[in-house]
Design a protein around this motif. Structure first.
Motif, short mmCIF file in Angstrom:
data_model
loop_
_atom_site.label_atom_id
_atom_site.label_comp_id
_atom_site.label_asym_id
_atom_site.label_seq_id
_atom_site.Cartn_x
_atom_site.Cartn_y
_atom_site.Cartn_z
N ALA A 1 0.85 -1.19 0.00
CA ALA A 1 0.00 0.00 0.00
C ALA A 1 0.89 1.24 0.00
CB ALA A 1 -0.91 0.00 1.22
N VAL A 2 0.69 2.11 -0.95
CA VAL A 2 1.43 3.38 -0.96
C VAL A 2 0.40 4.46 -0.68
CG1 VAL A 2 3.06 4.84 -2.18
CG2 VAL A 2 3.01 2.39 -2.65
N GLU A 3 0.48 5.07 0.50
CA GLU A 3 -0.62 5.90 0.97
C GLU A 3 -0.11 7.18 1.63
OE1 GLU A 3 -2.03 2.64 3.47
OE2 GLU A 3 -1.27 3.70 5.24
N GLY A 4 -1.02 7.91 2.23
CA GLY A 4 -0.64 9.16 2.89
C GLY A 4 -0.78 10.34 1.96
N LEU A 5 0.19 11.26 2.07
CA LEU A 5 0.09 12.53 1.35
C LEU A 5 0.49 12.37 -0.11
CD1 LEU A 5 1.70 14.68 4.19
CD2 LEU A 5 -0.74 14.38 3.70
N ALA A 6 -0.38 11.72 -0.86
CA ALA A 6 -0.11 11.46 -2.27
C ALA A 6 -1.34 11.80 -3.09
CB ALA A 6 0.27 10.00 -2.48
N GLY A 7 -1.10 12.26 -4.30
CA GLY A 7 -2.21 12.58 -5.19
C GLY A 7 -2.96 11.33 -5.63
N GLY B 1 16.95 -4.44 -8.31
CA GLY B 1 15.84 -3.60 -7.88
C GLY B 1 15.64 -2.42 -8.79
N PHE B 2 14.87 -1.47 -8.28
CA PHE B 2 14.60 -0.26 -9.07
C PHE B 2 14.52 0.92 -8.11
CE2 PHE B 2 10.59 -2.25 -7.90
CZ PHE B 2 9.84 -1.20 -7.41
N PRO B 3 14.73 2.13 -8.61
CA PRO B 3 14.72 3.29 -7.70
C PRO B 3 13.37 3.45 -6.99
CG PRO B 3 15.59 3.89 -9.87
CD PRO B 3 15.02 2.51 -9.99
N LEU B 4 13.44 3.70 -5.70
CA LEU B 4 12.21 3.98 -4.94
C LEU B 4 11.50 5.18 -5.56
CD1 LEU B 4 10.31 3.71 -2.47
CD2 LEU B 4 11.97 5.04 -1.16
N ALA B 5 12.28 6.10 -6.12
CA ALA B 5 11.69 7.30 -6.73
C ALA B 5 10.66 6.93 -7.80
CB ALA B 5 12.79 8.17 -7.33
N ALA B 6 10.90 5.85 -8.52
CA ALA B 6 9.97 5.46 -9.59
C ALA B 6 8.59 5.17 -9.00
CB ALA B 6 10.51 4.24 -10.33
N LEU B 7 8.56 4.50 -7.85
CA LEU B 7 7.29 4.18 -7.21
C LEU B 7 6.64 5.44 -6.63
CD1 LEU B 7 5.15 2.22 -6.14
CD2 LEU B 7 6.63 1.81 -4.17
N LEU B 8 7.46 6.24 -5.94
CA LEU B 8 6.89 7.43 -5.31
C LEU B 8 6.31 8.39 -6.35
CD1 LEU B 8 9.47 8.08 -2.44
CD2 LEU B 8 7.20 7.05 -2.28
N LYS B 9 7.01 8.51 -7.47
CA LYS B 9 6.51 9.41 -8.51
C LYS B 9 5.18 8.93 -9.06
CE LYS B 9 10.83 11.61 -9.50
NZ LYS B 9 12.17 11.37 -10.03
N ALA B 10 5.02 7.61 -9.08
CA ALA B 10 3.76 7.05 -9.61
C ALA B 10 2.55 7.45 -8.76
CB ALA B 10 3.88 5.53 -9.69
N VAL B 11 2.77 7.73 -7.47
CA VAL B 11 1.62 8.11 -6.64
C VAL B 11 1.53 9.62 -6.44
CG1 VAL B 11 1.58 5.90 -5.40
CG2 VAL B 11 2.87 7.83 -4.45
N GLU B 12 2.42 10.36 -7.05
CA GLU B 12 2.41 11.83 -7.03
C GLU B 12 2.36 12.41 -5.61
OE1 GLU B 12 -0.74 13.00 -9.70
OE2 GLU B 12 0.14 11.82 -11.34
N PRO B 13 3.51 12.46 -4.93
CA PRO B 13 3.54 13.02 -3.57
C PRO B 13 3.04 14.47 -3.54
CG PRO B 13 5.63 11.96 -4.12
CD PRO B 13 4.83 11.99 -5.37
N LEU B 14 2.28 14.81 -2.50
CA LEU B 14 1.81 16.18 -2.35
C LEU B 14 2.95 17.06 -1.84
CD1 LEU B 14 -1.64 15.52 -0.63
CD2 LEU B 14 -1.16 15.83 -3.08
N GLY B 15 2.79 18.38 -2.00
CA GLY B 15 3.82 19.30 -1.53
C GLY B 15 4.04 19.22 -0.03
N SER B 16 3.03 18.79 0.70
CA SER B 16 3.14 18.72 2.15
C SER B 16 3.91 17.48 2.62
CB SER B 16 1.74 18.71 2.77
OG SER B 16 0.96 17.70 2.17
N ALA B 17 4.16 16.54 1.73
CA ALA B 17 4.88 15.31 2.12
C ALA B 17 6.35 15.63 2.34
CB ALA B 17 4.72 14.25 1.04
N LYS B 18 6.84 15.32 3.54
CA LYS B 18 8.25 15.60 3.87
C LYS B 18 9.03 14.33 4.18
CE LYS B 18 8.00 20.20 3.94
NZ LYS B 18 6.86 20.21 2.99
N TYR B 19 8.31 13.31 4.59
CA TYR B 19 8.96 12.06 5.01
C TYR B 19 8.24 10.87 4.39
CZ TYR B 19 11.27 14.80 8.64
OH TYR B 19 12.02 15.72 9.31
N VAL B 20 8.94 9.74 4.42
CA VAL B 20 8.33 8.50 3.98
C VAL B 20 8.47 7.47 5.09
CG1 VAL B 20 8.21 6.75 2.17
CG2 VAL B 20 9.10 9.04 1.64
N GLU B 21 7.35 6.86 5.45
CA GLU B 21 7.36 5.84 6.49
C GLU B 21 7.20 4.47 5.83
OE1 GLU B 21 3.95 6.14 9.05
OE2 GLU B 21 4.83 4.81 10.56
#
Lengths: 316, 226
Positions: free
Chosen positions: A108-114, A151-171
């Motif tokens: 699950a990729v959740e939280g402050l994401a578009g 593996g692959f860059p974590l950035a590829a996954l995070l970009k896929a969920v479009e982090p919001l501007g308020s996102a500062k950390y990843v848990e």
């Protein structure tokens, strides 16, 4: 209990019995020639006599971020593990992690994401081209390895969920199933880790799904784990089920257990001692003499700028 | 109880001693063979360090268990194994220390000094080892004669403090899973607790029998010299 052989002579793996130069040459040959999965596996089986299924071979591309140092033997990488959910001795995970089912598996990729959503593991395997990343791994306990991750860059996954501007950390949260894992509250379960968003998006930060060209063994954090090579190993959380974008710095398991010993950043730093042992040197697994530990585990050139102006004694 | 258990002959005791001697060598032999054949796992130096340390702790506790065992089973000859067990505890402690100095730190005296000064778990482990040295050095019959029974005994009572330091060394070394050090601490607490309880009983008996019987005025010290 003192001298325990976790594997009998029957399951000797190719990396153990093949001279390393020959083995590495073969591996490079496989990579270069871009053989198909089946052909690679057939060659592998033919030469090494391994019992691994053909489908476990992963097709990868090489990465310029890989080190050229000698790799740690596969047997050591897969038999000397810290995965406390399966026991606190180094040999326990290899013995017990087989109970964990890695299919079906979702993250699950959740939280402050578009576009927060749940990814199936097979979907994640196709999210980005799988790369081989040969990284140094430095454990907070003073030992290190060189591991060829897939593996692959974590950035590829995070970009896929479009982090919001308020996102500062990843848990990050690990899988926890009391039926098959340790019930004693050695650490707070499920195991939790975290990164600052810029650390998470750094090109060195990957989600690993394999090592030594094969699907990740359970004891190494199957089916998907984090690898952050400039931080102590405990940051590289295994068997991930949840990735959450947050505004506040997330609580992490080791920090919760002993805040004076384990910081949130946990960057490899030879100048800042752990209260109970020096971090100035390390023993590379397979070697006898210790070697000096490098700042940011030798990745200073790539990551030092992330921490500009920060006192790394305070933010250990 | 069969007679040979209660009062074994000299030959029988020699046989038991030889067996215990060989048994105490088994862990060391296993480690040496394992080192030779590279079967000590991915981090053999860590394996040797941990194993020698744990065997030191076990042998210390076994040594401390001799007196209670002897008292509750009536097998008085057990005392004749105690010196050997204690010396084996020292031998494993020495192996543990040597592994650390040689294999682990490779005679980096500066790093060793920093470890001893800065890291409490190493400080107490080192202290325990240093305190063991005079006990090992005075383990012979000649040393007992030279010191006199009373002084010898009060010197050797430091084994209680040493055992506490050794358990603390293990306790502070562990990262998170305290189960094993807890078990050792529990056993040690029982062994020390028993002695405190004996002492208390002895004190009460002396208080409740006025005037104290002649044979209770001084603690009974019996040192078997054979």
């Amino acid at each position: 209990m003192l001298i325990r052989s976790t594997s009998g002579p029957a399951d000797v793996r190719p990396a153990e019995i093949t001279p390393r130069p020959l083995f590495e040459e073969r591996r490079r040959f496989l990579l270069r020639s871009g053989l198909g999965i089946a052909a690679g596996a057939a060659l592998w089986q033919g030469l090494g006599g391994t019992a691994r299924a053909a489908s476990e071979r992963l097709a990868t591309i090489a990465s310029p971020l890989s080190t050229t140092e000698a790799m740690t033997e596969r047997k050591a990488v897969t038999s000397y593990n810290n995965f406390y959910e399966f026991g606190t001795d180094k040999g326990d995970p290899a013995q017990n992690a087989g109970r964990m089912l890695t299919r079906p598996w979702t993250v699950a990729v959740e939280g402050l994401a578009g576009k927060p959503r749940r990814f199936d593991i097979d979907e994640l395997l196709k999210l980005a081209p799988l790369e081989e990343r040969i990284y140094r791994l430095r454990c907070v306990e003073g030992w290190s390895m060189v591991i060829p991750w897939v593996g692959f860059p974590l950035a590829a996954l995070l970009k896929a969920v479009e982090p919001l501007g308020s996102a500062k950390y990843v848990e990050f949260l690990s899988h926890y199933d009391p039926e098959i894992m340790l019930r004693r509250p050695v650490l707070q379960w499920p195991y939790a880790e975290g990164l600052r968003l810029d650390e998470a998006l750094h090109p060195l930060t990957i989600l690993a799904v394999g090592l030594y060209g094969e699907v990740l063994p359970n004891q190494n954090g199957a089916p998907i784990r984090l690898v952050v090579p400039w931080k102590y190993g405990f940051k590289s959380i295994k068997s991930i089920t949840t990735i959450r974008l947050t505004e506040r710095q997330p609580a992490t398991s080791w920090r919760r257990a002993a805040p004076h010993e384990y910081g949130f950043y946990a960057n490899v730093n030879p100048e800042v001692s752990h209260p109970r042992w020096s971090q100035a040197t390390e023993r590379r697994i397979g070697e006898i003499r210790k070697r000096p530990t490098l700042m940011f585990n030798g990745y200073a050139e790539q990551v030092a700028s992330l921490y500009q102006g920060m006192d790394l004694r305070t933010y250990y | 109880m069969p007679n040979f258990l209660r009062a074994p002959s000299g030959t029988q005791i020699a046989l038991v001693k030889a067996t215990v001697f060989l048994a105490c060598l088994v862990p060391a032999a296993q480690l040496a063979l394992g080192w030779q054949n590279d079967t000590l796992g991915a981090n053999p130096i860590e394996t040797i360090t941990r194993a020698s340390g744990e065997w030191t702790l076990r042998l210390l506790l076994i040594t401390l268990a001799v007196s209670p065992l002897r008292r509750y089973t009536g097998l008085h000859w057990l005392i004749r194994l105690r010196r050997m067990l204690g010396l084996f505890a020292f031998a494993y402690a020495a192996a543990h220390f040597t592994t650390y100095v040689w294999l682990d730190q490779f005679f980096d005296w500066q790093a060793i000094a920093r470890d001893i000064l800065d890291r409490p778990f190493i400080t107490v482990g080192f202290a325990a080892f240093v305190l063991l040295i005079p006990l090992a050095a005075t383990s012979s019959n000649a040393a007992i004669r030279r010191l006199g029974g009373r002084r010898w005994q009060s010197l050797h009572r430091s084994i209680y403090a040493i055992a506490i330091l050794a358990v603390a060394h293990f306790w502070w070394l562990v990262k998170a899973d305290l189960l094993k050090p807890f078990i050792y601490a529990l056993i040690l607490a029982a062994l020390l607790g028993l002695r405190a309880w004996w002492r208390e009983q002895e004190r009460r008996r002396q208080l409740s029998v006025p005037p104290p019987a002649k044979h209770l005025e001084r603690p009974v010290i019996r040192i078997v010299q054979k």
